[in-house]
Design a protein around this motif. Structure first.
Motif, mmCIF file in Angstrom:
data_model
loop_
_atom_site.group_PDB
_atom_site.id
_atom_site.type_symbol
_atom_site.label_atom_id
_atom_site.label_comp_id
_atom_site.label_asym_id
_atom_site.label_seq_id
_atom_site.Cartn_x
_atom_site.Cartn_y
_atom_site.Cartn_z
ATOM 1 N N TRP A 246 0.790 -1.237 0.000
ATOM 2 C CA TRP A 246 0.000 0.000 0.000
ATOM 3 C C TRP A 246 0.818 1.281 0.000
ATOM 4 C CZ3 TRP A 246 1.272 2.618 4.367
ATOM 5 C CH2 TRP A 246 1.670 1.871 5.496
ATOM 6 N N SER B 99 -1.120 4.403 -0.527
ATOM 7 C CA SER B 99 -1.919 4.275 -1.743
ATOM 8 C C SER B 99 -2.493 2.866 -1.830
ATOM 9 C CB SER B 99 -1.044 4.581 -2.965
ATOM 10 O OG SER B 99 -1.798 4.490 -4.147
ATOM 11 N N PRO B 100 -3.358 2.506 -0.867
ATOM 12 C CA PRO B 100 -3.922 1.148 -0.876
ATOM 13 C C PRO B 100 -4.809 0.940 -2.094
ATOM 14 C CG PRO B 100 -5.045 2.506 0.749
ATOM 15 C CD PRO B 100 -3.898 3.324 0.233
ATOM 16 N N TRP C 238 -9.686 -2.442 -1.903
ATOM 17 C CA TRP C 238 -9.633 -2.834 -0.494
ATOM 18 C C TRP C 238 -10.866 -2.300 0.232
ATOM 19 C CZ3 TRP C 238 -4.346 -2.344 2.459
ATOM 20 C CH2 TRP C 238 -3.417 -3.228 1.882
ATOM 21 N N ASN D 103 6.232 -2.836 2.243
ATOM 22 C CA ASN D 103 5.965 -1.401 2.341
ATOM 23 C C ASN D 103 7.180 -0.632 2.845
ATOM 24 O OD1 ASN D 103 3.085 -1.285 1.523
ATOM 25 N ND2 ASN D 103 2.869 -2.689 3.251
ATOM 26 N N ARG E 209 -8.319 0.506 4.159
ATOM 27 C CA ARG E 209 -7.651 1.673 3.571
ATOM 28 C C ARG E 209 -7.459 2.764 4.625
ATOM 29 N NH1 ARG E 209 -11.300 3.631 -0.488
ATOM 30 N NH2 ARG E 209 -12.761 1.915 -0.167
#
Ligand SMILES: [Zn+2]
Length: 281
Positions: A169, A187-188, A192, A256, A197
């Protein structure tokens, strides 16, 4: 962010250690009387954490005949104090982070234990191992006594949220400048669920990850510029891009982490690989 296994220390044992270290007989008796209540709080915490609903955990002002201040003091007196009766549990939890990397940011060095749900709001959880997470000073200071008022406000818990910690994400963006500056944002995937999010966005904001990641990424650009210039001289933009793709692949394990997002963004920008990197300061 790094997921960690749940500490093996059992809450009941920790409470016994705290009782053994309590010399004031009257206080010890009052603490002894609420041991079942504290066990119930720990069980509730476990159930809510597994259900990803720690926002439902009850905030209590005191437990039985023991005040909030006395509950909060259990931690400083018996766990974090160098000679505390449950200091071994503190050390065990703090040392469980591989290479002392902070699980909340994946960048800082573990220095303290963070109360995932703050002891000021949840004094009944002040010495519950599942609520104690190794953390760097920056994350611990930035997080402060914040608590989730809704499901979407839950920050990521290293013991329970591997699903979100390891789901991708994080995104890096290139400001062409000059000079080139890298920024980061959560930036999920739009697919989702909304709460997921909101949670990664909340974690990113509460732990100050935009600042931490940008500091590290922009500091890396200087040496990278030198390397890319040599590659460009030998093989042109294709060699530059190949190097960036290789760097991204080598960091793929840290889903991530700032490195993966940085190198992927750089490799995917034709302006950058075709010579834009010369605009690095
Ligand atoms: Zn940290």
């Amino acid at each position: 962010m790094r997921a960690l296994p749940l500490p093996s220390a059992i809450s009941a044992n920790v409470m016994t250690m705290c009782l053994n270290g309590t010399t004031d007989a009257a206080l010890r008796a009052r603490l002894q009387a609420i041991v079942p209540n504290l066990a119930a709080s720990a069980a509730s915490y476990q159930a809510n954490a597994v259900a990803e609903r720690l926002d439902l955990q009850a905030r209590v002002p005191a437990v039985g005949g023991v005040s909030k201040a006395e509950l909060v003091a259990l931690y400083a007196t018996h766990l974090s104090a160098t000679k505390g009766s449950a200091r071994a549990v503190y050390d065990q939890i703090r040392n469980a982070a591989p290479n002392k990397k902070c699980p909340l940011c994946g960048v800082g060095t573990v220095a303290v234990l963070d109360h995932h749900l703050p002891k000021a709001k949840y004094p009944d959880l002040s010495v519950v191992p599942a609520n104690l997470v190794p953390a760097c000073h920056f994350c611990n200071d930035t997080k402060k006594a914040r608590f989730p008022a809704s499901a979407g406000q839950q920050t990521l818990h290293p013991y329970y949220d591997a699903r979100l910690i390891n789901g991708r994400w994080l995104a890096a963006a290139i400001d062409r400048g000059p000079p080139v500056v890298i920024t980061f944002a959560p930036s999920p995937p739009p697919a989702w669920p909304l709460i997921d999010r909101q949670r990664v966005e909340r974690h990113f904001a509460i732990c100050g990850l935009g600042t931490v990641f940008a500091s590290n990424a922009n500091d890396e650009l200087g040496p990278l510029k030198t390397r890319l210039a040599a590659l460009e001289a030998a093989g042109g933009p294709a060699a530059v891009q190949a190097h960036l793709i290789e760097e991204a692949a080598s960091h793929a394990q840290r889903t991530n982490g700032w490195q993966l997002s940085l190198y992927e963004a750089l490799a995917a920008d034709p302006w950058f690989t075709a010579g834009g990197f010369h605009s690095i300061a």
